[in-house]
Design a protein around this motif. Structure first.
Motif, PDB file in Angstrom:
ATOM      1  N   ASP A 157       0.865  -1.222  -0.088  1.00 41.76           N
ATOM      2  CA  ASP A 157      -0.159  -0.109   0.006  1.00 41.76           C
ATOM      3  C   ASP A 157       0.908   1.236   0.055  1.00 41.76           C
ATOM      4  OD1 ASP A 157      -2.155  -1.621   0.205  1.00 41.76           O
ATOM      5  OD2 ASP A 157      -2.873  -1.051   2.286  1.00 41.76           O
ATOM      6  N   ALA A 158       0.539   2.287  -0.587  1.00 42.62           N
ATOM      7  CA  ALA A 158       0.933   3.614  -0.687  1.00 42.62           C
ATOM      8  C   ALA A 158       0.841   4.387   0.769  1.00 42.62           C
ATOM      9  CB  ALA A 158       0.528   4.463  -1.665  1.00 42.62           C
ATOM     10  N   LEU A 159       1.509   5.221   1.404  1.00 39.46           N
ATOM     11  CA  LEU A 159       1.463   5.677   2.857  1.00 39.46           C
ATOM     12  C   LEU A 159       1.606   7.214   2.445  1.00 39.46           C
ATOM     13  CD1 LEU A 159       3.492   3.606   5.264  1.00 39.46           C
ATOM     14  CD2 LEU A 159       1.051   3.488   4.782  1.00 39.46           C
ATOM     15  N   ALA A 160       0.435   7.711   3.076  1.00 36.33           N
ATOM     16  CA  ALA A 160       0.283   9.499   2.736  1.00 36.33           C
ATOM     17  C   ALA A 160       1.158   9.777   3.680  1.00 36.33           C
ATOM     18  CB  ALA A 160      -0.981   9.786   2.883  1.00 36.33           C
ATOM     19  N   PRO A 161       1.779  11.066   3.893  1.00 35.27           N
ATOM     20  CA  PRO A 161       2.375  11.753   5.059  1.00 35.27           C
ATOM     21  C   PRO A 161       1.884  11.605   6.265  1.00 35.27           C
ATOM     22  CG  PRO A 161       2.187  13.357   2.983  1.00 35.27           C
ATOM     23  CD  PRO A 161       1.394  12.077   2.700  1.00 35.27           C
ATOM     24  N   ASP A 162       0.574  11.433   6.345  1.00 37.05           N
ATOM     25  CA  ASP A 162      -0.075  11.325   7.922  1.00 37.05           C
ATOM     26  C   ASP A 162      -0.229   9.775   8.384  1.00 37.05           C
ATOM     27  OD1 ASP A 162      -2.320  10.491   6.020  1.00 37.05           O
ATOM     28  OD2 ASP A 162      -3.914  11.626   6.928  1.00 37.05           O
ATOM     29  N   GLY A 163       0.402   9.048   7.511  1.00 34.31           N
ATOM     30  CA  GLY A 163       0.304   7.484   7.711  1.00 34.31           C
ATOM     31  C   GLY A 163      -0.793   6.773   7.141  1.00 34.31           C
ATOM     32  N   GLY A 190      -6.256  15.401  -3.066  1.00 34.79           N
ATOM     33  CA  GLY A 190      -7.007  15.075  -1.819  1.00 34.79           C
ATOM     34  C   GLY A 190      -6.292  14.077  -1.188  1.00 34.79           C
ATOM     35  N   ARG A 191      -7.041  13.098  -1.040  1.00 35.50           N
ATOM     36  CA  ARG A 191      -6.132  11.885  -0.195  1.00 35.50           C
ATOM     37  C   ARG A 191      -5.589  10.908  -1.047  1.00 35.50           C
ATOM     38  NH1 ARG A 191     -10.094   9.748   5.241  1.00 35.50           N
ATOM     39  NH2 ARG A 191     -10.158  11.904   5.896  1.00 35.50           N
TER      40      ARG A 191
END
Length: 352
Positions: free
Chosen positions: A278-284, A320-321
């Motif tokens: 999975d890809a992880l966004a800056p907020d986890g 967005g997300r």
């Protein structure tokens, strides 16, 4: 609440929206394209320029702006929200070239100019859009990146949403100018692109506090893709889901000579393979992203489009997300073999 939301998605929205009918008519409402939406009831405004099919190593370029927090599951990154959230603006810009891209939040009150002099809207020192329909100028700059484009919009329009509280459309356009990134420059001449605008009411008109995910508007899946099939023909492919149900799935077709069509009755999007991690966004937050996928479009039983696609660049966070990238495709359009490159936006917040 779940039953009410399902009733709205399945029954109410299709009856109050005129986007499909408007997508085969010329564009006649440029006056609405203002940074305040043209009325106090609009708390969200979006401008976008999207350029698919650029040469390697760039492949695509996107200018994605959002003024105001949306209160939707797929779009708001709460860790970036201003106080109040309605003061939040974001700007995403990326290509497939290099390691870096730009995604940043801004205070609308302190960092965004709107309709000042010849400026339509600006985001700090990173982006300025000037002009008025049908011609706009776009300048963007961030670390190791500069862009200067002239945009010429046509009156060929594809509406994604058109109702009393939300308008969202894409104008077929062409662009010319210069893109420079990490020391490599590209001259762009009369290249098909899109110029896009949206305005919408926002739940943040009613509160100054971040809305918990459980109370956000329940859009939970979104993909939007652009293909310049030829120098004169462009395809827009879209799927949107809410609460796991498809709200819209369709393909817009438009050409430089003004032809416009939309297919919505027999359209399918299928992910064939996902990334292993999975890809992880800056907020986890984690998100499953596709590696291969397929579009099929038929009209009255006859095949219009069938293409298989493979992601061909790194994913860039900040839609967005979700994420943006480019892909390579091959298949058939109206019985003819086609190959090429596409631009993809992808957000998957559905439980699995």
């Amino acid at each position: 609440m779940s039953l009410l939301n399902h009733a709205v998605v399945d029954g109410v929205l299709p009856r109050i929206d005129s986007a499909v009918a408007a997508s085969v008519e010329p564009f006649t409402v440029p006056d609405i394209m203002r940074p305040d939406g043209g009325s106090k009831r609009y708390g969200i405004v979006h401008y976008g320029v999207f350029i698919p099919g650029l040469p390697e190593p760039f492949r695509y370029c996107n200018i994605m702006t959002l003024l105001g927090a949306t209160g939707t599951v797929i779009m708001d990154n709460d860790y970036l929200l201003s106080d109040p959230p309605s003061d939040t603006a974001t700007f995403l810009c990326s290509t497939a070239q290099g390691q870096n891209h730009h995604y940043q939040a801004y205070s609308i009150a302190r960092e965004c100019r709107r309709e000042e002099g010849d400026v339509l809207v600006s985001f700090g020192d990173n982006l300025v859009i000037t002009g008025e329909f049908p011609r706009y100028q776009v300048k963007a700059a961030y670390e190791n990146f500069e862009l200067a484009l002239d945009i010429h919009c046509t009156d060929t329009v594809s509406w994604f949403v058109r109702n009393a509280i939300y308008d969202h459309f894409s104008l077929l356009a062409s662009c010319s100018g210069t893109l420079t990134q990490n020391g490599q420059s590209l001259e762009i001449q009369d290249h098909l692109c899109t110029f896009e605008y949206a305005r919408s009411a926002s739940p943040y008109a009613l509160t100054r506090r971040p809305i918990p995910d459980v109370w956000k508007l329940p859009a939970d899946f979104f993909t939007y893709q652009i293909i310049n099939l030829t120098d004169d023909t462009q395809l827009l492919l879209t799927k949107v889901c809410s609460l796991g149900r498809t709200v819209f799935q369709g393909m817009h077709v438009r050409t430089r000579d003004g032809e416009a069509d939309i297919h919505v009755d027999d359209v399918s999007f299928e992910v064939l393979e996902h990334q292993q991690e999975d890809a992880l966004a800056p907020d986890g937050k984690a998100m499953r992203l596709p590696v291969r996928f397929r579009w099929r479009v038929r009209e009255k039983g006859a095949e219009v489009l069938e293409i298989e696609c493979r992601i061909a660049s790194r994913w860039r966070f900040g839609l967005g997300r979700g994420y943006t990238a480019s892909y390579a495709f091959e298949g058939h359009y109206q019985g003819q073999a086609v190959t090429g490159d596409g631009y993809i936006e992808y957000i998957d917040c559905q439980a699995r």
